[in-house]
Motif scaffolding. Structure first.
Motif, mmCIF file in Angstrom:
data_model
loop_
_atom_site.group_PDB
_atom_site.id
_atom_site.type_symbol
_atom_site.label_atom_id
_atom_site.label_comp_id
_atom_site.label_asym_id
_atom_site.label_seq_id
_atom_site.Cartn_x
_atom_site.Cartn_y
_atom_site.Cartn_z
ATOM 1 N N VAL A 31 0.786 -1.243 0.036
ATOM 2 C CA VAL A 31 0.206 -0.062 -0.088
ATOM 3 C C VAL A 31 0.919 1.165 -0.146
ATOM 4 C CG1 VAL A 31 -2.161 -1.226 0.983
ATOM 5 C CG2 VAL A 31 -0.195 -0.225 2.448
ATOM 6 N N TRP A 32 0.350 2.314 -0.261
ATOM 7 C CA TRP A 32 0.980 3.643 -0.608
ATOM 8 C C TRP A 32 0.318 4.449 0.640
ATOM 9 C CZ3 TRP A 32 5.271 4.731 -3.217
ATOM 10 C CH2 TRP A 32 5.447 3.740 -4.220
ATOM 11 N N VAL A 33 1.287 5.017 1.469
ATOM 12 C CA VAL A 33 0.920 5.842 2.771
ATOM 13 C C VAL A 33 1.361 7.140 2.750
ATOM 14 C CG1 VAL A 33 1.016 5.873 5.246
ATOM 15 C CG2 VAL A 33 0.763 3.544 4.170
ATOM 16 N N PHE A 34 0.312 8.074 2.849
ATOM 17 C CA PHE A 34 0.801 9.527 2.785
ATOM 18 C C PHE A 34 0.785 10.160 3.929
ATOM 19 C CE2 PHE A 34 -0.498 13.906 2.432
ATOM 20 C CZ PHE A 34 0.861 14.246 1.685
ATOM 21 N N LEU A 35 1.890 10.672 4.543
ATOM 22 C CA LEU A 35 2.095 11.328 5.511
ATOM 23 C C LEU A 35 2.341 12.847 5.415
ATOM 24 C CD1 LEU A 35 2.384 11.320 8.637
ATOM 25 C CD2 LEU A 35 4.506 11.107 8.454
ATOM 26 N N GLY A 36 1.179 13.694 5.727
ATOM 27 C CA GLY A 36 1.178 15.189 5.383
ATOM 28 C C GLY A 36 2.530 15.901 6.214
ATOM 29 N N VAL A 58 -4.669 16.954 -6.423
ATOM 30 C CA VAL A 58 -5.943 17.349 -6.401
ATOM 31 C C VAL A 58 -6.017 18.453 -5.015
ATOM 32 C CG1 VAL A 58 -8.466 17.237 -5.926
ATOM 33 C CG2 VAL A 58 -7.322 15.899 -7.618
ATOM 34 N N GLY A 59 -5.489 17.799 -4.007
ATOM 35 C CA GLY A 59 -5.591 18.512 -2.508
ATOM 36 C C GLY A 59 -4.359 19.596 -2.515
ATOM 37 N N GLU A 60 -3.571 19.522 -3.391
ATOM 38 C CA GLU A 60 -2.492 20.488 -3.300
ATOM 39 C C GLU A 60 -1.640 20.347 -1.956
ATOM 40 O OE1 GLU A 60 -3.711 24.372 -4.007
ATOM 41 O OE2 GLU A 60 -4.459 23.908 -6.070
ATOM 42 N N LEU A 61 -1.488 19.072 -1.721
ATOM 43 C CA LEU A 61 -0.713 18.655 -0.296
ATOM 44 C C LEU A 61 0.655 18.668 -0.463
ATOM 45 C CD1 LEU A 61 -3.369 15.808 0.388
ATOM 46 C CD2 LEU A 61 -3.382 18.228 1.419
ATOM 47 N N THR A 62 1.454 18.493 0.539
ATOM 48 C CA THR A 62 2.944 18.198 0.676
ATOM 49 C C THR A 62 3.111 17.248 1.810
ATOM 50 O OG1 THR A 62 3.434 20.299 2.174
ATOM 51 C CG2 THR A 62 3.722 20.587 -0.274
ATOM 52 N N GLY A 63 4.003 16.450 1.554
ATOM 53 C CA GLY A 63 4.269 15.445 2.575
ATOM 54 C C GLY A 63 5.171 14.411 2.038
ATOM 55 N N MET A 64 5.064 13.224 2.580
ATOM 56 C CA MET A 64 5.787 12.101 2.281
ATOM 57 C C MET A 64 4.937 10.877 1.893
ATOM 58 S SD MET A 64 8.860 10.197 4.512
ATOM 59 C CE MET A 64 7.785 9.827 5.823
ATOM 60 N N LEU A 65 5.453 10.264 0.654
ATOM 61 C CA LEU A 65 4.456 9.056 0.161
ATOM 62 C C LEU A 65 5.444 8.013 0.374
ATOM 63 C CD1 LEU A 65 1.888 8.050 -0.810
ATOM 64 C CD2 LEU A 65 2.813 8.643 -3.220
ATOM 65 N N THR A 66 5.158 6.874 1.010
ATOM 66 C CA THR A 66 5.855 5.917 1.074
ATOM 67 C C THR A 66 5.172 4.432 0.710
ATOM 68 O OG1 THR A 66 7.019 6.920 2.850
ATOM 69 C CG2 THR A 66 7.433 4.476 2.585
ATOM 70 N N GLU A 67 5.857 3.613 0.051
ATOM 71 C CA GLU A 67 5.179 2.154 -0.002
ATOM 72 C C GLU A 67 5.610 1.198 0.937
ATOM 73 O OE1 GLU A 67 6.749 0.338 -3.404
ATOM 74 O OE2 GLU A 67 4.860 -0.846 -3.961
ATOM 75 N N TYR A 68 4.331 0.676 1.543
ATOM 76 C CA TYR A 68 4.824 -0.285 2.528
ATOM 77 C C TYR A 68 4.175 -1.733 2.075
ATOM 78 C CZ TYR A 68 5.788 3.403 6.067
ATOM 79 O OH TYR A 68 6.542 4.316 6.682
ATOM 80 N N PRO A 69 4.828 -2.700 2.565
ATOM 81 C CA PRO A 69 4.157 -4.131 2.204
ATOM 82 C C PRO A 69 3.334 -4.585 3.284
ATOM 83 C CG PRO A 69 6.540 -4.219 3.369
ATOM 84 C CD PRO A 69 6.215 -2.763 3.086
#
Length: 79
Positions: A31-36, A58-69
């Motif tokens: 899965v891909w997890v977004f932490l703003g 779309v949300g004009e967000l900033t943060g970190m997107l990480t793939e987790y098993p």
């Protein structure tokens, strides 16, 4: 992914366990997890990177997107 009765899509195999029919391939499920920015907890969890990136754009967000098993200890992944 639960799959109805019938032939499996190409490259996948049917798995039968305890009455649950599922389709599985050999690659790990992730899965891909977004932490703003500045957030303590994830803001979104996505099945695909494309969906996550679209939602972020779309949300004009900033943060970190990480793939987790899934079903794995991420503290040892990649070691």
């Amino acid at each position: 992914m639960v799959h109805p009765s019938g032939p499996c899509p190409s490259g996948l195999r049917r798995v039968q366990r305890r009455g649950i029919s599922a389709v599985s391939d050999s690659s790990p499920v992730t899965v891909w997890v977004f932490l703003g920015d500045g957030a303590r907890w994830p803001s979104g969890v996505f099945q695909t990177r494309e969906r996550a990136e679209s939602w972020i754009k779309v949300g004009e967000l900033t943060g970190m997107l990480t793939e987790y098993p899934l079903d794995a200890d991420v503290s040892t992944t990649g070691r």
